[in-house]
Design an enzyme around this catalytic site. Structure first.
Site, PDB file in Angstrom:
ATOM      1  N   HIS A 269      -1.288   0.486   3.848  1.00 29.02           N
ATOM      2  CA  HIS A 269       0.042   0.096   3.394  1.00 29.02           C
ATOM      3  C   HIS A 269       1.060   0.592   4.415  1.00 29.02           C
ATOM      4  O   HIS A 269       1.352   1.786   4.483  1.00 29.02           O
ATOM      5  CB  HIS A 269       0.333   0.698   2.023  1.00 29.02           C
ATOM      6  N   ASP A 271       4.795   0.470   5.681  1.00 33.52           N
ATOM      7  CA  ASP A 271       6.167   0.070   5.381  1.00 33.52           C
ATOM      8  C   ASP A 271       6.809  -0.515   6.628  1.00 33.52           C
ATOM      9  O   ASP A 271       6.829   0.127   7.690  1.00 33.52           O
ATOM     10  CB  ASP A 271       6.967   1.280   4.900  1.00 33.52           C
ATOM     11  N   ASP A 381       3.437  -1.649  -3.757  1.00 32.67           N
ATOM     12  CA  ASP A 381       4.462  -0.602  -3.733  1.00 32.67           C
ATOM     13  C   ASP A 381       5.884  -1.087  -3.990  1.00 32.67           C
ATOM     14  O   ASP A 381       6.828  -0.336  -3.791  1.00 32.67           O
ATOM     15  CB  ASP A 381       4.409   0.125  -2.378  1.00 32.67           C
ATOM     16  N   HIS A 585      10.606  -3.821   0.932  1.00 28.37           N
ATOM     17  CA  HIS A 585      10.910  -3.011  -0.251  1.00 28.37           C
ATOM     18  C   HIS A 585      11.425  -1.604   0.025  1.00 28.37           C
ATOM     19  O   HIS A 585      11.605  -0.832  -0.929  1.00 28.37           O
ATOM     20  CB  HIS A 585       9.701  -2.969  -1.194  1.00 28.37           C
TER      21      HIS A 585
END
Length: 1008
Positions: A269, A271, A381, A585
């Site tokens: 994951h 970002d 997330d 996000h």
């Protein structure tokens, strides 16, 4: 204790503790260090790049200065290139040799600190260097030289627990080196020692999770004790195989037939921005992709899922060598493009078209680059999930949805892990919520046991998904994780672990659980509610960009269809992708470092300037020559004589009546509304002259700005905690209340270190009070709200979301209701009672709250508040400081349809350009409940016109669509503009549609 006697329970407890302590020390101090027991130092030279990162070709040609382990390097956000050289010792013939490079890692924070990418001397990427993954393969044979270049990024370790830090902005981060090169060696990789460490770790974790009276626990304990007895701590490499023999039996004991089944999906994951800028994410994804593709060479059964098409596009652009490796493994089915979105976006705040385009651009990239179309949505997330998503997902051609974040709920435990998620239109999507409660699993026994214990569907279903790999800042899976997966594939006391792709899991889960429960409505995250408000400029930039893109597509399509101008396909594609990127996000929610949001503000300004240029060119082409003025309306409803999505020749608007002063108060009256503003600048009366009723409760005042302290317990930029309401300051002192031209009143206030300037405006013929608010904000750890108490008894509010709206309770009957104390709405929020409602519309605000209060004289009143500004200090200590402008309006007597109409008008003001030709709307719909959301030309450049519309009121609708140009064919399509297998094909001469509540329809019109 006498040999041969049975120890007491207390003695057994002490015995367990002794063995466990012995094991922990042996693993920490003897076994793990012995993996690289033999080593020789590499020769190290360094070049410190000035400023921003440079490509390999530029770095390779620089002058490198000698340095060594222990030397400092790397100011915050700096880049140092290390050249490592050495010769493999001749006595290591037949051994596996690796380079061990520790850049100064903190092993407990993978993904949040310094990282590196290694290259061969000719520029071929090798693999990334990360905490817990600090080795490089060595192909050189004994006696041969070895050389590698390492691009080391000095990313500062920003503590995400909420400490105020200057490190998030290179202007304040300082220049002192942050790291010391800890190790740079050639070393013999002791495979048997490494395998022993993995055996011990897996069994130790499993043992600690088993019940204290389970025989299996003691079987493992004694086996571990025997292994330690067999291990010579002075010669770990020479005795590791003997120790492993003592563990073979307990490792070979198979899992129970009823053991929970886990699909382990490798991923990272990453970002797209957070505690690092986007330029660093470009390097993070390259390092991670290099890692996993290298891992695939040694582990053919390993599969890795990577979401976010933007990140793969970055690799393609900036690291073509890594990208070629990615494409090779995609073709082999090992590297799996997943999720189908441009980025893992927020889903609360992006508008309907933007949410659709996340899938359009993401899926199109995967299809065009790899010939792959993901069937799942991968959003572990994001901070809550809009109830519009199930329909959008389905119309994008996907069928499964994965999230994990709901496990962070503060109050209520979500009741399912596998379920059907039903959206506002009734569409259902098979959804999984991994019970492991992390999207960064390392496949430890503790996490696997938690996934099994926590799984809510036990007895009905048997399998769950575990996303494994270091993430947030990247790194991905490691060979240690794969070793754990291999050992737990069939191990007594453990869930059964299989390496799967997302598709393999979902197909198996559907077959395993054919009749799952249904969850209807949004997946509201009971946390991170402050993300609806933090970083107001970022949110305003997003809202403005979305509406400018709507206008650009509409007017360019109209001009192109009439042969007046070309259609800017490439420019619009590029601009859409830039807007979609900033909906990631941690960007749109306002939870990134200062650097990210400063760049976002600049990006939005550039986007707006280019779109304004595109729109202006299209409108001038449409208006033609002439001495008049043409007013264009891009809203889906008529306004002031201008048709929806069309233009009209217009003259001067009638002036608004001036404000009348009576006993220190000012009154605005346009024959529809009468607004009274007192000397405090508050609205003390708002009479709806059409309905004959007062809108405000007795004794209440509207346009009330309120300040609360705002220091949440955790996650400053993310959270608003409910106790903020315990203290409030009403801003009732005005420095000035005065007329501000026709139909307007000016109010000026000062408070704390800040000031506010408002204009309250009542336009001729308008049933709404517009309020323009300018705030010069210099507060810290406070939240600014704008309150409107309303004399309606509402038990729920209605909030606009993508392609529709949701109802949320205004009461707090249950813990689920009370947890929604801060809610997200797009352009409007509505409250009402039978026969009468009020809407509050806005042009850039997302956070709201709705509460109920006893009404003087009996009954209950309702207060709607907009959350305008916050001032958290982490991760950006200067969040929201400075000048801001907000537009919002109160719409009395509003039904839902009025809220929809006024919300669009607040965000799409009419445009007036010189000219003499009012081109009719390219398309029009005869039912006001049906809203045209997008008009554009088809992406395949065929010249077809694409129209996307939806039912906006939550009821059935029958509408007729007309096109100003002759049409030879009409086809219903999915979001990617592909014909739906069972899609409608209306008669081109009579395009009629029957829509169910909130249904989205995309039509492709072929001009005759």
């Amino acid at each position: 204790m006498t040999i041969g006697t049975i120890p007491s329970g207390a003695q057994m407890h002490d015995d367990r503790a002794l063995v466990e302590a012995r094991l922990a020390r042996a693993l920490r101090e003897r076994i793990r260090p012995a993996v690289y027991a033999r080593s020789v130092p590499l020769t190290v030279a360094a070049w410190h790049a000035p400023g921003e990162p440079v490509p390999f070709a530029e770095a390779a040609g620089q002058e490198y200065a000698p340095t060594a382990a222990g030397e400092p390097w790397g100011p915050p956000w700096g880049t140092t290139w290390f050249r490592l050289t050495g010769t493999v010792p001749a006595e290591w013939a037949g051994e596996t040799v690796e380079a061990v490079v520790d850049l100064g890692f903190d092993a407990d924070r993978p993904g949040f600190q310094c990282e590196g990418l290694a290259y061969t001397p000719d520029g071929a990427p090798v693999k990334g260097l990360n905490p817990r993954n600090a080795w490089l393969p060595v192909a050189a044979r004994p006696g041969e030289p070895y050389e590698v270049l390492v691009e080391a990024a000095a990313n500062p370790l920003i503590d995400y627990r909420g400490y105020v830090t200057p490190l998030g902005d290179p202007r304040t981060a300082g220049t002192a080196p942050m790291y010391r090169l800890a190790r740079a060696d050639l070393a013999v990789f002791e495979r048997e020692v490494w395998e022993l460490a993995r055996d011990v770790e897996v069994l130790d974790h499993l043992m600690r999770r088993l019940g204290t009276h389970e025989p299996r626990r003691f079987e493992i304990l004694r086996a571990l004790e025997r292994a330690l007895d067999a291990l010579d701590l002075q010669d770990v490499p020479g005795t590791a195989a003997r120790a492993r023999e003592r563990l073979a039996g307990v490792l070979a004991s198979p899992a129970h037939a009823s053991a929970h089944r886990i699909s382990a999906v490798g991923h990272a994951h990453i970002d797209s921005a957070w505690l690092w800028p986007m330029r660093e994410t470009v390097r993070k994804v390259a390092r991670t992709a290099a890692n996993v593709t290298a891992l695939m060479e040694d582990h053919p059964g390993f599969r890795f899922a990577m979401s976010q098409a933007q990140q793969l596009a970055w690799i393609k652009e900036h690291h073509p060598g890594v990208y070629e490796r990615v494409k090779k493994h995609v073709a082999a089915g090992r590297f799996v493009p997943a999720g189908g979105m441009w980025v893992e976006s927020d889903t609360n705040m992006p508008g309907g078209e933007a949410m659709a385009r996340q899938f359009v651009h993401g899926k199109r990239f995967f299809i065009e680059e790899f010939g792959v179309e993901p069937a799942e949505v991968w959003l572990p997330d994001s901070f809550g999930y809009s109830a519009a998503l199930p329909q959008i997902v389905t119309l994008a051609g996907s069928r499964w949805f994965l999230t994990q974040k709901i496990s962070w709920n503060q109050v209520n435990r979500f009741p399912h892990h596998t379920f059907l998620w039903e959206g506002i239109d009734g569409t259902r999507v098979f959804t999984h919520f991994p019970p492991v409660d992390t999207y960064n699993s390392d496949l430890s026994g503790t996490e696997l046991a938690h996934a099994s214990d926590n799984f809510a569907e036990k007895g009905r279903a048997t399998r769950s998904l575990v996303p494994f790999g270091y993430g947030d800042g990247g790194g991905g899976p490691t060979r240690e994780m794969l070793a754990r997966a291999a050992r737990t594939a069939d191990l007594e006391g453990s869930p059964r672990v299989e390496l799967h792709t997302p598709e393999e899991f979902f197909r198996a889960a559907e077959a395993d659980y054919p009749d799952p429960p249904v969850w209807s409505g949004e997946l509201y995250l009971e946390l991170h509610r402050g993300t609806y408000t933090s970083q107001a400029r970022t949110k305003q930039g997003n809202r403005r960009s979305e509406h400018l893109l709507r206008e650009a597509e509409l007017w360019c399509a109209t001009a192109a269809a009439h042969g007046l101008a070309g259609y800017p396909y490439d420019r619009l594609d590029r601009l859409w992708k830039r807007v979609l990127l900033h909906q990631f996000h941690d960007v749109l929610p306002g939870s990134s470092i200062a650097w990210v949001h400063r760049e976002a503000e600049r990006a939005y300004a550039e986007i707006a300037a280019e779109l304004e240029e595109i729109i202006d060119g299209a409108l001038r082409a449409l208006a033609g020559e002439g001495g008049g003025t043409v007013t264009f309306n891009a809203a889906p409803h008529p306004r002031d004589g201008v048709p929806a999505l069309g233009a009209a020749l217009t003259g001067e608007a009638p002036p608004s009546p001036p404000a009348a002063e009576h006993d220190g108060t000012y009154v605005l009256d346009n024959g529809l509304l009468r607004v009274t503003v007192d000397r405090r600048g508050l609205v003390v009366s708002l009479l709806d002259l059409v309905a004959g009723r007062e809108v405000l409760p007795p004794g209440a005042a509207g346009n009330l700005l309120q300040i609360h302290p705002d220091l949440p317990n955790h996650w400053d930029a993310w959270d608003i905690d409910p106790f903020y309401r315990n203290t409030v300051t009403d801003l009732v002192d005005a420095e000035e209340v005065a007329p501000a031209g026709p139909g307007a009143i000016r109010v000026v206030r000062a408070f704390g270190s800040s000031s506010v300037r408002q204009t309250l405006r009542l336009r001729p013929g308008a049933r709404r009070l517009d309020i323009e608010t300018q705030v010069d904000w210099h507060e810290t750890e406070k939240i600014l709200k704008a309150a409107f108490p309303l004399d309606v008894q509402a038990d729920r509010s209605s909030s606009e979301i993508q392609y529709g709206h949701v109802h949320r309770p205004a009461h707090t009957n249950t813990s689920w209701d009370a947890a929604r104390f801060e809610i997200c709405a797009h352009r409007w929020i509505h409250v009402g009672e039978p026969g009468y409602g009020v809407a509050v519309v806005n042009d850039s605000t997302y956070g709201h709250d709705v509460t109920r209060q006893p009404r003087t004289g009996g009954g209950t009143a309702t207060t709607v508040r907009l959350s305008l500004l916050r001032a958290p200090r982490f991760p950006d200590p200067e969040t929201d400081q400075g000048l801001h402008r907000f537009g919002y309006a109160l719409v009395p007597g509003a039904a839902i349809g009025d809220a929809v109409r006024e919300g669009y008008h607040a965000n799409l003001p009419p445009r007036a350009v010189p000219g003499g030709r009012a081109v009719p709307p390219l398309v029009a719909v005869d039912d006001p409940a049906v809203v045209v959301e997008a008009v554009k030309l088809a992406d395949d450049r065929s010249g077809d016109i694409v129209v996307r519309l939806y039912e906006s009121l939550g009821g059935r609708a029958a509408a007729r669509l007309t096109c100003h140009l002759p049409v030879s064919g009409v086809q219903e399509c999915d979001l990617l503009e592909r014909p739906l297998p069972a899609g409608r094909t209306p008669d081109p001469g009579e395009i009629t549609l029957a829509l169910r509540p909130f249904e989205i329809v995309t039509l492709r019109l072929t001009p005759a």
